[in-house]
Design a protein around this motif. Structure first.
Motif, PDB file in Angstrom:
ATOM      1  N   ILE A   1       0.857  -1.190   0.000  1.00  0.00           N
ATOM      2  CA  ILE A   1       0.000   0.000   0.000  1.00  0.00           C
ATOM      3  C   ILE A   1       0.890   1.237   0.000  1.00  0.00           C
ATOM      4  CG2 ILE A   1      -1.812   1.281   1.193  1.00  0.00           C
ATOM      5  CD1 ILE A   1      -2.838  -1.394   0.367  1.00  0.00           C
ATOM      6  N   GLY A   2       0.570   2.166  -0.831  1.00  0.00           N
ATOM      7  CA  GLY A   2       1.310   3.417  -0.876  1.00  0.00           C
ATOM      8  C   GLY A   2       0.401   4.601  -0.618  1.00  0.00           C
ATOM      9  N   TRP A   3       0.996   5.640  -0.077  1.00  0.00           N
ATOM     10  CA  TRP A   3       0.307   6.926   0.066  1.00  0.00           C
ATOM     11  C   TRP A   3       0.952   7.900  -0.916  1.00  0.00           C
ATOM     12  CZ3 TRP A   3      -4.081   8.095   2.540  1.00  0.00           C
ATOM     13  CH2 TRP A   3      -4.529   7.246   3.562  1.00  0.00           C
ATOM     14  N   PHE A   4       0.119   8.606  -1.632  1.00  0.00           N
ATOM     15  CA  PHE A   4       0.564   9.576  -2.618  1.00  0.00           C
ATOM     16  C   PHE A   4      -0.188  10.880  -2.392  1.00  0.00           C
ATOM     17  CE2 PHE A   4       2.916   6.642  -5.256  1.00  0.00           C
ATOM     18  CZ  PHE A   4       2.374   5.427  -4.864  1.00  0.00           C
ATOM     19  N   ARG A   5       0.376  11.947  -2.912  1.00  0.00           N
ATOM     20  CA  ARG A   5      -0.322  13.217  -2.808  1.00  0.00           C
ATOM     21  C   ARG A   5      -0.163  13.993  -4.116  1.00  0.00           C
ATOM     22  NH1 ARG A   5       3.608  16.133   1.677  1.00  0.00           N
ATOM     23  NH2 ARG A   5       5.434  16.482   0.321  1.00  0.00           N
ATOM     24  N   GLN A   6      -1.141  14.830  -4.361  1.00  0.00           N
ATOM     25  CA  GLN A   6      -1.092  15.661  -5.561  1.00  0.00           C
ATOM     26  C   GLN A   6      -1.658  17.025  -5.243  1.00  0.00           C
ATOM     27  OE1 GLN A   6      -2.815  13.916  -9.113  1.00  0.00           O
ATOM     28  NE2 GLN A   6      -1.487  15.184 -10.391  1.00  0.00           N
ATOM     29  N   ALA A   7      -0.827  18.026  -5.411  1.00  0.00           N
ATOM     30  CA  ALA A   7      -1.241  19.406  -5.246  1.00  0.00           C
ATOM     31  C   ALA A   7      -1.611  19.973  -6.608  1.00  0.00           C
ATOM     32  CB  ALA A   7      -0.117  20.208  -4.606  1.00  0.00           C
ATOM     33  N   PRO A   8      -2.435  21.010  -6.645  1.00  0.00           N
ATOM     34  CA  PRO A   8      -2.833  21.599  -7.925  1.00  0.00           C
ATOM     35  C   PRO A   8      -1.628  22.003  -8.770  1.00  0.00           C
ATOM     36  CG  PRO A   8      -4.190  22.473  -6.174  1.00  0.00           C
ATOM     37  CD  PRO A   8      -3.105  21.666  -5.514  1.00  0.00           C
TER      38      PRO A   8
ATOM     39  N   ASP B   1       2.758  20.618   2.449  1.00  0.00           N
ATOM     40  CA  ASP B   1       2.145  19.287   2.503  1.00  0.00           C
ATOM     41  C   ASP B   1       0.692  19.321   2.029  1.00  0.00           C
ATOM     42  OD1 ASP B   1       3.877  18.778   5.591  1.00  0.00           O
ATOM     43  OD2 ASP B   1       4.402  17.923   3.635  1.00  0.00           O
ATOM     44  N   THR B   2       0.173  20.510   1.765  1.00  0.00           N
ATOM     45  CA  THR B   2      -1.200  20.644   1.298  1.00  0.00           C
ATOM     46  C   THR B   2      -1.375  19.938  -0.047  1.00  0.00           C
ATOM     47  OG1 THR B   2      -1.563  22.730   2.456  1.00  0.00           O
ATOM     48  CG2 THR B   2      -2.957  22.292   0.545  1.00  0.00           C
ATOM     49  N   ALA B   3      -2.348  19.052  -0.111  1.00  0.00           N
ATOM     50  CA  ALA B   3      -2.580  18.263  -1.326  1.00  0.00           C
ATOM     51  C   ALA B   3      -3.768  17.335  -1.084  1.00  0.00           C
ATOM     52  CB  ALA B   3      -1.346  17.435  -1.682  1.00  0.00           C
ATOM     53  N   VAL B   4      -4.211  16.692  -2.150  1.00  0.00           N
ATOM     54  CA  VAL B   4      -5.116  15.559  -2.020  1.00  0.00           C
ATOM     55  C   VAL B   4      -4.249  14.319  -1.825  1.00  0.00           C
ATOM     56  CG1 VAL B   4      -6.910  14.166  -3.104  1.00  0.00           C
ATOM     57  CG2 VAL B   4      -6.870  16.649  -3.449  1.00  0.00           C
ATOM     58  N   TYR B   5      -4.556  13.555  -0.803  1.00  0.00           N
ATOM     59  CA  TYR B   5      -3.793  12.364  -0.474  1.00  0.00           C
ATOM     60  C   TYR B   5      -4.586  11.126  -0.881  1.00  0.00           C
ATOM     61  CZ  TYR B   5      -0.276  14.978   2.078  1.00  0.00           C
ATOM     62  OH  TYR B   5       0.759  15.827   2.407  1.00  0.00           O
ATOM     63  N   TYR B   6      -3.888  10.226  -1.562  1.00  0.00           N
ATOM     64  CA  TYR B   6      -4.491   9.001  -2.056  1.00  0.00           C
ATOM     65  C   TYR B   6      -3.758   7.795  -1.479  1.00  0.00           C
ATOM     66  CZ  TYR B   6      -6.164  12.108  -5.804  1.00  0.00           C
ATOM     67  OH  TYR B   6      -6.733  13.134  -6.525  1.00  0.00           O
ATOM     68  N   CYS B   7      -4.497   6.724  -1.232  1.00  0.00           N
ATOM     69  CA  CYS B   7      -3.819   5.457  -0.999  1.00  0.00           C
ATOM     70  C   CYS B   7      -4.018   4.574  -2.232  1.00  0.00           C
ATOM     71  CB  CYS B   7      -4.280   4.764   0.273  1.00  0.00           C
ATOM     72  SG  CYS B   7      -5.977   4.175   0.296  1.00  0.00           S
TER      73      CYS B   7
END
Length: 128
Positions: free
Chosen positions: A34-41, A90-96
């Motif tokens: 399982i990974g955690w990822f993030r994406q900011a605009p 660290d602001t972003a949408v975080y996905y697993c």
């Protein structure tokens, strides 16, 4: 049906903490990473941590090392991301996300390539 559901996001001040949760179902949890990822605009999706559920091996990039901790509860099919000393960047949408990764010989992937299943994301906003 494979499902990954994130929760725990929110608004926090710089220096604060949040714990994200990822509830997994529809696959043999111990055989996956399982990974955690993030994406900011306007930015590319970035890996922030990953864990191999078979043995708990974890990976962190330098950007979060010492601040973020990933853990899993194999009995509950849950993965957590404890985030401390949060920064505005660290602001972003975080996905697993998950991919098939059985046994200690499986390579723990640090980036999003090869992850087969994704959750819908949870927003994390860190104010300065």
């Amino acid at each position: 049906e494979v499902q990954l559901v994130e929760s725990g996001g929110g608004l926090v001040q710089a220096g604060g903490s949040l714990r994200l949760s990822c509830a997994a179902s529809g696959f043999t949890f111990d055989d996956y990473a399982i990974g955690w990822f993030r994406q900011a605009p306007g930015k590319e999706r970035e890996g922030v941590s990953s864990i191999r559920n078979s043995d708990g091996m974890a990976y962190y990039p330098n950007s979060v090392k010492g601040r973020f901790t990933i853990s899993s509860d194999n009995a509950k099919n849950m993965v957590y991301l404890q985030m401390n000393n949060l920064k505005p960047e660290d602001t972003a949408v975080y996905y697993c996300a998950a991919y098939y990764c059985p046994g200690a010989g499986c390579y723990l992937r640090p980036n999003y390539s090869g992850y087969a299943y994704w959750g819908q994301g949870t927003q994390v906003t860190v104010s300065s």
